[in-house]
Design a protein around this motif. Structure first.
Motif, PDB file in Angstrom:
ATOM      1  N   ARG A   1      34.601  30.910  47.215  1.00 14.98           N
ATOM      2  CA  ARG A   1      34.109  29.849  48.088  1.00 14.98           C
ATOM      3  C   ARG A   1      34.904  28.561  47.927  1.00 14.98           C
ATOM      4  O   ARG A   1      34.905  27.709  48.814  1.00 14.98           O
ATOM      5  N   CYS A   2      35.564  28.395  46.777  1.00 17.51           N
ATOM      6  CA  CYS A   2      36.293  27.159  46.498  1.00 17.51           C
ATOM      7  C   CYS A   2      37.808  27.340  46.540  1.00 17.51           C
ATOM      8  O   CYS A   2      38.534  26.431  46.946  1.00 17.51           O
ATOM      9  N   TYR A   3      38.260  28.495  46.082  1.00 11.70           N
ATOM     10  CA  TYR A   3      39.695  28.698  45.889  1.00 11.70           C
ATOM     11  C   TYR A   3      40.253  29.591  46.984  1.00 11.70           C
ATOM     12  O   TYR A   3      39.775  30.707  47.191  1.00 11.70           O
ATOM     13  N   GLY A   4      41.274  29.089  47.673  1.00 13.99           N
ATOM     14  CA  GLY A   4      41.857  29.845  48.787  1.00 13.99           C
ATOM     15  C   GLY A   4      43.155  30.537  48.464  1.00 13.99           C
ATOM     16  O   GLY A   4      43.777  31.131  49.350  1.00 13.99           O
ATOM     17  N   GLY A   5      43.577  30.496  47.186  1.00 15.77           N
ATOM     18  CA  GLY A   5      44.828  31.128  46.808  1.00 15.77           C
ATOM     19  C   GLY A   5      44.678  32.613  46.555  1.00 15.77           C
ATOM     20  O   GLY A   5      43.627  33.213  46.813  1.00 15.77           O
ATOM     21  N   ASP A   6      45.738  33.215  46.050  1.00 12.54           N
ATOM     22  CA  ASP A   6      45.749  34.646  45.730  1.00 12.54           C
ATOM     23  C   ASP A   6      44.924  34.844  44.452  1.00 12.54           C
ATOM     24  O   ASP A   6      45.345  34.421  43.371  1.00 12.54           O
ATOM     25  N   LEU A   7      43.789  35.488  44.566  1.00 13.23           N
ATOM     26  CA  LEU A   7      42.823  35.579  43.467  1.00 13.23           C
ATOM     27  C   LEU A   7      42.723  36.992  42.922  1.00 13.23           C
ATOM     28  O   LEU A   7      42.577  37.955  43.669  1.00 13.23           O
ATOM     29  N   HIS A   8      42.784  37.108  41.592  1.00 16.10           N
ATOM     30  CA  HIS A   8      42.597  38.389  40.909  1.00 16.10           C
ATOM     31  C   HIS A   8      41.547  38.187  39.821  1.00 16.10           C
ATOM     32  O   HIS A   8      41.739  37.390  38.901  1.00 16.10           O
ATOM     33  N   MET A   9      40.436  38.899  39.929  1.00 14.08           N
ATOM     34  CA  MET A   9      39.363  38.787  38.946  1.00 14.08           C
ATOM     35  C   MET A   9      39.575  39.846  37.859  1.00 14.08           C
ATOM     36  O   MET A   9      39.503  41.044  38.126  1.00 14.08           O
ATOM     37  N   VAL A  10      39.866  39.388  36.658  1.00 10.18           N
ATOM     38  CA  VAL A  10      40.193  40.269  35.544  1.00 10.18           C
ATOM     39  C   VAL A  10      39.008  40.324  34.579  1.00 10.18           C
ATOM     40  O   VAL A  10      38.464  39.281  34.187  1.00 10.18           O
ATOM     41  N   ALA A  11      38.621  41.526  34.197  1.00  9.13           N
ATOM     42  CA  ALA A  11      37.444  41.709  33.345  1.00  9.13           C
ATOM     43  C   ALA A  11      37.830  41.903  31.889  1.00  9.13           C
ATOM     44  O   ALA A  11      38.746  42.664  31.575  1.00  9.13           O
ATOM     45  N   GLN A  12      37.124  41.182  31.022  1.00 10.86           N
ATOM     46  CA  GLN A  12      37.223  41.430  29.582  1.00 10.86           C
ATOM     47  C   GLN A  12      36.004  42.278  29.230  1.00 10.86           C
ATOM     48  O   GLN A  12      34.868  41.818  29.278  1.00 10.86           O
ATOM     49  N   HIS A  13      36.249  43.545  28.919  1.00 14.22           N
ATOM     50  CA  HIS A  13      35.163  44.500  28.739  1.00 14.22           C
ATOM     51  C   HIS A  13      34.520  44.394  27.365  1.00 14.22           C
ATOM     52  O   HIS A  13      35.194  44.185  26.363  1.00 14.22           O
ATOM     53  N   ARG A  14      33.201  44.548  27.364  1.00 17.87           N
ATOM     54  CA  ARG A  14      32.438  44.489  26.122  1.00 17.87           C
ATOM     55  C   ARG A  14      31.467  45.665  26.066  1.00 17.87           C
ATOM     56  O   ARG A  14      30.964  46.123  27.082  1.00 17.87           O
ATOM     57  N   SER A  15      31.217  46.113  24.851  1.00 17.57           N
ATOM     58  CA  SER A  15      30.209  47.149  24.617  1.00 17.57           C
ATOM     59  C   SER A  15      28.975  46.468  24.048  1.00 17.57           C
ATOM     60  O   SER A  15      28.993  45.969  22.927  1.00 17.57           O
ATOM     61  N   LEU A  16      27.932  46.422  24.842  1.00 11.56           N
ATOM     62  CA  LEU A  16      26.706  45.741  24.427  1.00 11.56           C
ATOM     63  C   LEU A  16      25.589  46.752  24.197  1.00 11.56           C
ATOM     64  O   LEU A  16      25.523  47.777  24.882  1.00 11.56           O
ATOM     65  N   PRO A  17      24.681  46.462  23.275  1.00  7.91           N
ATOM     66  CA  PRO A  17      23.508  47.322  23.114  1.00  7.91           C
ATOM     67  C   PRO A  17      22.549  47.107  24.281  1.00  7.91           C
ATOM     68  O   PRO A  17      22.597  46.065  24.950  1.00  7.91           O
TER      69      PRO A  17
ATOM     70  N   GLN B   1      46.573  20.004  41.982  1.00  6.45           N
ATOM     71  CA  GLN B   1      47.338  19.111  41.113  1.00  6.45           C
ATOM     72  C   GLN B   1      48.652  19.735  40.652  1.00  6.45           C
ATOM     73  O   GLN B   1      49.698  19.075  40.642  1.00  6.45           O
ATOM     74  N   TYR B   2      48.609  21.022  40.281  1.00  5.59           N
ATOM     75  CA  TYR B   2      49.788  21.678  39.722  1.00  5.59           C
ATOM     76  C   TYR B   2      50.511  22.590  40.713  1.00  5.59           C
ATOM     77  O   TYR B   2      51.548  23.163  40.378  1.00  5.59           O
ATOM     78  N   GLY B   3      49.974  22.729  41.901  1.00  6.50           N
ATOM     79  CA  GLY B   3      50.631  23.557  42.913  1.00  6.50           C
ATOM     80  C   GLY B   3      50.484  25.047  42.693  1.00  6.50           C
ATOM     81  O   GLY B   3      51.336  25.828  43.127  1.00  6.50           O
ATOM     82  N   TRP B   4      49.387  25.459  42.052  1.00  8.97           N
ATOM     83  CA  TRP B   4      49.164  26.886  41.830  1.00  8.97           C
ATOM     84  C   TRP B   4      48.788  27.575  43.141  1.00  8.97           C
ATOM     85  O   TRP B   4      47.902  27.116  43.866  1.00  8.97           O
ATOM     86  N   LYS B   5      49.422  28.685  43.414  1.00  6.61           N
ATOM     87  CA  LYS B   5      49.134  29.459  44.620  1.00  6.61           C
ATOM     88  C   LYS B   5      48.444  30.786  44.305  1.00  6.61           C
ATOM     89  O   LYS B   5      47.922  31.442  45.202  1.00  6.61           O
ATOM     90  N   SER B   6      48.448  31.166  43.032  1.00  6.79           N
ATOM     91  CA  SER B   6      47.843  32.444  42.634  1.00  6.79           C
ATOM     92  C   SER B   6      47.210  32.284  41.264  1.00  6.79           C
ATOM     93  O   SER B   6      47.662  31.474  40.445  1.00  6.79           O
ATOM     94  N   ALA B   7      46.159  33.080  41.007  1.00  6.65           N
ATOM     95  CA  ALA B   7      45.441  32.948  39.742  1.00  6.65           C
ATOM     96  C   ALA B   7      44.825  34.264  39.315  1.00  6.65           C
ATOM     97  O   ALA B   7      44.240  34.985  40.124  1.00  6.65           O
ATOM     98  N   ASN B   8      44.995  34.577  38.036  1.00  5.50           N
ATOM     99  CA  ASN B   8      44.201  35.613  37.395  1.00  5.50           C
ATOM    100  C   ASN B   8      43.016  34.898  36.767  1.00  5.50           C
ATOM    101  O   ASN B   8      43.212  34.012  35.918  1.00  5.50           O
ATOM    102  N   VAL B   9      41.818  35.217  37.181  1.00  3.48           N
ATOM    103  CA  VAL B   9      40.622  34.586  36.613  1.00  3.48           C
ATOM    104  C   VAL B   9      39.973  35.588  35.664  1.00  3.48           C
ATOM    105  O   VAL B   9      39.572  36.677  36.071  1.00  3.48           O
ATOM    106  N   LEU B  10      39.883  35.206  34.399  1.00  2.00           N
ATOM    107  CA  LEU B  10      39.390  36.105  33.365  1.00  2.00           C
ATOM    108  C   LEU B  10      37.975  35.744  32.940  1.00  2.00           C
ATOM    109  O   LEU B  10      37.667  34.582  32.652  1.00  2.00           O
TER     110      LEU B  10
END
Length: 201
Positions: A154-170, A130-139
C-alpha cells in the motif's frame, strides 16, 4: 392421554435445545478447522519470495533471529545496503547490535513512527525516495509475511520481494506464550482485521 401430552410437551424444549447446541457446536468446529487450515497457508507456510538482487534488504522489526539471516543474505551479495527497523534504548541508541557493527556493506538503522508494520512501510517509502531505491527484499518472520506484504504494498511502489525467515515454533508454550503457533494464529488474525479496517498507507 393428558399425561402423555404433558410429557411430550415437556420433552420437546430440551430436544430442540440439544439440536441447537449440536448445530452451533458443528458450526464452531467447522470454522475452527477452516481457520486452522487457512492459517497454514497464511502463517505457517505462506507464499513468500526468493531473495533477489535488490537495492536494499529491508529488515522488519523486532531485530531478533531475522538479523542473522539478513547477514547471510548480505554476505551472499543480494544487496549493497541493509536497512534495519530497530527500537531505541534508554541510552538513545539503536538496540539492534548490527547498527554499530562494521561490515563491507552499508547499514542503515531506523526507528519507525509508529513502531508497527505500517510505520515500517512508510519508512520504506520515505527512505526509498531519499536514497533512490527502486527494489527491495523485505525480510520478516514467515508468520508475518502475508500481512506485511499487504501493508507494504500500500505504501511502496517499487519492485518488492517478501522474504521469509522460517521458524519452528511449538503449538503452545507456557514458558514463552508469544513464541508459539497458538499465539501467532490469534495475534496475526486480529492484526488482519485491523488491516481490513484501515486500508490506507
Amino acid at each position: 392421554m393428558t399425561l402423555l401430552r404433558d410429557h411430550e410437551t415437556q420433552a420437546t424444549p430440551p430436544t430442540r435445545k440439544k439440536r441447537l447446541f449440536l448445530r452451533s457446536f458443528a458450526v464452531i468446529a467447522a470454522l475452527a478447522i477452516f481457520w486452522a487450515i487457512a492459517g497454514i497457508f497464511l502463517y505457517v507456510a505462506p507464499p513468500a519470495d526468493e531473495p533477489q538482487h535488490a537495492d536494499v534488504l529491508f529488515v522488519l522489526g523486532p531485530p531478533d533471529q531475522r538479523i542473522g539471516y539478513a547477514e547471510q543474505l548480505m554476505q551472499q551479495g543480494y544487496s549493497p545496503t541493509v536497512a534495519v527497523s530497530s527500537p531505541i534504548g534508554k541510552d538513545g541508541k539503536f538496540e539492534a547490535s548490527i547498527c554499530t557493527a562494521q561490515r563491507p556493506y552499508r547499514i542503515i538503522c531506523f526507528n519507525p513512527d509508529p513502531f508497527t508494520t505500517q510505520g515500517e512501510a512508510r519508512a520504506l517509502k520515505n527512505l526509498s525516495e531519499q536514497y533512490g531505491w527502486k527494489s527491495a527484499n523485505v525480510l520478516t518472520a514467515q508468520f508475518h509475511v502475508t500481512r506485511a506484504r499487504v501493508i507494504i504494498s500500500r505504501c511502496y511502489g517499487g519492485d518488492l520481494h517478501m522474504v521469509a525467515q522460517h521458524r519452528s515454533l511449538p503449538l503452545v508454550s507456557l514458558s514463552r506464550p508469544t513464541s508459539s503457533w497458538a499465539y501467532q494464529y490469534l495475534y496475526q488474525t486480529a492484526a488482519f482485521v485491523k488491516v481490513a479496517i484501515h486500508p490506507d498507507c
